[in-house]
Design a protein around this motif. Structure first.
Motif, PDB file in Angstrom:
ATOM      1  N   GLU A   1      14.812  -4.205   0.285  1.00 43.60           N
ATOM      2  CA  GLU A   1      13.696  -2.835   1.030  1.00 43.60           C
ATOM      3  C   GLU A   1      12.830  -2.972   1.717  1.00 43.60           C
ATOM      4  O   GLU A   1      12.259  -2.479   2.610  1.00 43.60           O
ATOM      5  N   SER A   2      11.866  -3.743   0.965  1.00 44.25           N
ATOM      6  CA  SER A   2      10.482  -4.130   1.230  1.00 44.25           C
ATOM      7  C   SER A   2      10.314  -4.211   3.246  1.00 44.25           C
ATOM      8  O   SER A   2       9.577  -3.474   3.696  1.00 44.25           O
TER       9      SER A   2
ATOM     10  N   MET B   1      11.269  -1.059   5.097  1.00 46.83           N
ATOM     11  CA  MET B   1      10.394  -0.305   5.166  1.00 46.83           C
ATOM     12  C   MET B   1       8.826  -0.507   6.615  1.00 46.83           C
ATOM     13  O   MET B   1       8.752   0.043   7.452  1.00 46.83           O
ATOM     14  N   HIS B   2       8.447  -1.845   6.302  1.00 47.06           N
ATOM     15  CA  HIS B   2       8.200  -2.971   7.298  1.00 47.06           C
ATOM     16  C   HIS B   2       8.210  -2.625   8.404  1.00 47.06           C
ATOM     17  O   HIS B   2       7.547  -2.086   9.896  1.00 47.06           O
TER      18      HIS B   2
ATOM     19  N   VAL C   1       2.960  -8.228   1.972  1.00 50.79           N
ATOM     20  CA  VAL C   1       3.038  -7.140   0.846  1.00 50.79           C
ATOM     21  C   VAL C   1       2.008  -7.237   0.560  1.00 50.79           C
ATOM     22  O   VAL C   1       1.055  -6.112   0.248  1.00 50.79           O
TER      23      VAL C   1
ATOM     24  N   ILE D   1      -0.782  -3.454   0.229  1.00 51.79           N
ATOM     25  CA  ILE D   1      -0.460  -3.183  -1.445  1.00 51.79           C
ATOM     26  C   ILE D   1      -2.113  -2.110  -1.415  1.00 51.79           C
ATOM     27  O   ILE D   1      -2.234  -1.059  -2.666  1.00 51.79           O
TER      28      ILE D   1
END
Lengths: 358, 133, 141
Positions: free
Chosen positions: A121-122, A125-126, B10, B14
């Motif tokens: 999922e991440s 999104m990116h 990430v 973040i």
């Protein structure tokens, strides 16, 4: 081993659009997939008899929500070929820029959907975060985020001013950098690789025989790209098809990832060389004649067969969309795959069912 | 072979401000040049019905006798074709998009008749209109 | 703008031979489409080899058009042939995968077909309180 039939779709979390498959499975292996399409047949080809050929551009653009611009462009090119209209060079370059922007946004959309289908999922999104930047350029230059509405017979409807060109060029740098970060993950991440490598292999011979087009064909090693026909500005900006030889899902992902950077390169070249001048010529009269226009969409080759008889309405308007050509290959790769790989395999052809049924 | 690509991506994001917006509370501001709601400025309009004839979505209903212009907001696709064809330049495209509605209604704009009434949403009058096609 | 487009008229009887020849020459099937003309049905088969587009064209009568299937030569032709059957009422014999008129779910049977052919009534399958005006009512607005 007993056979079970598992219905897949028309509504399924992984499918953006309705297509139904009856999966005949033996244990966890798919033996056969029987498709059934036709849930969203809208009869757009028939609509050509009601709308005149000028306003039909708007209908052609609405065949698909993702490759909308190239649909409009192909339709305009087909009519211009029939009517012998010479489009001003600036308009051709603008069409190329918008076409490539729509390719980037389509491929980023697909990369996101693929990540989503794998459960990443991440990454999804990116991918869509970067896509948003492309959509903003599209909105600022054409006025629409999805339906560009900027192509017309004889040219384009809007110009891009020098300030905007500078803005796009600087924005392209950021987009390229961000896309590089995302595609590195797609190409190297272990979980992505274990879902894609060796899944759904299509050999060069099979892909060609089954009539595949676009990234699907190029991932199997056939260097075919309709942009080599040299329409629009591609006659000045040569395009070398990106190919892979593996023919698996990973290769299809790799081809699309690399095409993103190829498109950025084309946009950059087109914006550097864009000539000055008119953006449209006036078109009078009615078309009379017939042509088959082929262009390269994000999903592959699209064929527009237009036949006009000198009246305001076209006699026949027919679109062979890329997904229609890729469906037989999808059924082929589904044979013998694991049930858990079905969503990924369905997605690797980049299905656009609304396109397919028109 | 690259390692920890996703982790670094990430970690980078973040600590940043989110790129998403809290939509219903912070309405999206359309970019300059966006094709939004169709704006009709009366005054010049001669009710020639050219726009209604050309509208690809049949969203415009013009009555020559009553001197009315009806825009069906739910049909309009904001293509801007009427802006191009209008001989009196009575149309323009605004940047804001038309807001969501809960009932289907046309927007009736009356001009040159007794009561000057503009922009009042009213139910569509089916008859007494020039057929668009 | 469009280099090398050829269009060659052929007869229905020679279709399979010609398509077989195309296949042997290494052509890829691009598309098959039909057009309803006032007095006949026109079928076009397009093939591609190295960006050259070669088309074969044949004509069928409006009444009971019949075609042999090329799906044994080009497997991917089934979708086009089923489409022709569903939209144009062309009977294609020997398809390797026959949807029997269920590829497209249209309210009107054979919406693109001729309105003159016998046995074609455009009564909608979907609930239609009033009988549709003369044949040929389009499913779209």
């Amino acid at each position: 081993m007993a056979r079970t039939i598992i219905p897949f779709g028309p509504q399924h979390p992984v499918l953006p659009e309705p297509v139904h498959l009856d999966l005949v499975v033996e244990d966890e292996k798919v033996v056969e997939a029987r498709p059934s399409i036709g849930f969203i047949h809208r009869g757009l080809e028939k609509l050509a008899e009601k709308k005149d050929y000028v306003e039909f551009v708007y209908v052609a653009e609405r065949i698909c929500g993702i490759c909308s611009f190239i649909h409009g462009q192909s339709y305009c090119q087909a009519i211009e070929t029939i009517m012998n209209v010479t489009v001003p060079p600036r308009a051709l370059y603008l069409r190329t820029v918008w076409g490539e922007l729509s390719r980037i946004h389509s491929h980023l959309l697909w990369l996101g959907l693929l990540a989503d289908a794998m459960g990443f999922e991440s990454l999804f999104m990116h991918s869509w975060r970067v896509r948003e930047r492309v959509l903003n350029i599209i909105e600022a230059t054409t006025g629409g985020r999805v339906i560009f509405g900027s192509c017309k017979i004889g040219g384009v409807r809007r110009d891009i001013d020098p300030a905007m060109i500078t803005h796009i060029q600087s924005e392209m740098k950021t987009i390229e950098k961000e896309m590089r970060e995302i595609t590195t993950v797609f190409m190297n991440d272990r979980s992505v690789k274990s879902r894609l490598c060796g899944v759904g292999v299509l050999t060069k011979q099979e892909a060609y025989e089954l009539g595949c087009v676009g990234p699907m064909l190029r991932a199997s090693g056939v260097a075919q790209d309709m942009r080599k026909l040299g329409y629009a500005a591609y006659k000045d900006i040569p395009v070398e098809p990106i190919t892979r030889t593996e023919g698996d899902s990973y290769a299809r992902c790799a081809v699309r990832s690399e095409e993103l950077f190829q498109s950025v390169d084309i946009i950059r070249q087109a914006l550097e060389r864009i000539p000055d001048g008119e953006i449209a010529v006036k078109v009078t009269g009615n078309p009379n004649g017939e042509t088959i226009m082929r262009t390269e969409q994000p999903r592959g080759e699209v064929a527009y067969c237009v036949k006009a008889t000198g009246s305001k309405n076209l006699q026949r308007f027919r679109v062979r969309t890329p997904t229609f050509a890729n469906l037989p290959a999808m059924l082929k790769v589904l044979q013998g795959c694991d049930l858990a790989d079905v969503p990924v395999l369905v997605l690797t052809i980049d299905p656009c069912i609304s396109c397919t049924e028109r | 072979m690259a390692f920890f690509q996703m982790t670094s991506l990430v970690m980078k994001w973040i600590f940043r401000k989110p790129v998403t917006s809290r939509y219903p509370f912070e309405p999206r501001v359309p970019l300059a040049g966006s094709r939004g709601k169709l704006v009709f400025t009366d005054g010049n309009c001669v009710y020639c019905t050219a726009c209604a004839k050309k509208c690809p979505a049949n969203a415009l209903i013009v009555s020559r006798d009553k001197k009315t212009m009806e825009i069906d907001r739910l049909r309009c696709i904001s293509c801007g074709y009427c802006v191009d064809v209008c001989p009196k330049k009575s149309f323009s495209l605004g940047e804001a998009h038309s807001s969501p509605v809960t009932t289907k209604s046309s927007e009736l704009q009356i001009h040159k008749s007794g009561n000057e009434e503009t922009g009042a949403p009213k139910a569509a009058e089916g008859n007494s209109t020039s057929a668009p096609k | 703008m469009t280099p090398e487009q050829t269009m060659e008229p052929i007869a229905v009887e020679t279709l399979l031979q010609r398509v077989q020849k195309m296949h042997e020459d290494g052509y890829r099937l691009v598309q098959i489409h039909a057009t309803t003309l006032p007095d006949k049905l026109e079928i076009t088969y397009s093939f591609d080899l190295d960006l050259r587009l070669a088309s074969l064209r044949l004509h069928l009568p409006l009444e009971e058009p019949r075609l042999p299937s090329v799906s044994t030569i080009y497997g991917c032709a089934v979708l086009y042939e089923n489409e022709m059957h569903d939209l144009f009422r062309v009977q294609v014999d020997g398809m390797t995968l026959d949807f029997k008129g269920n590829l497209y779910k249209t309210a009107v049977k054979f919406p693109f077909g001729s309105t003159k052919a016998p046995g074609v009534t455009c009564a909608a399958i979907a609930p239609a309180p009033t009988p549709k005006p003369a044949a040929g009512a389009a499913p779209v607005k």
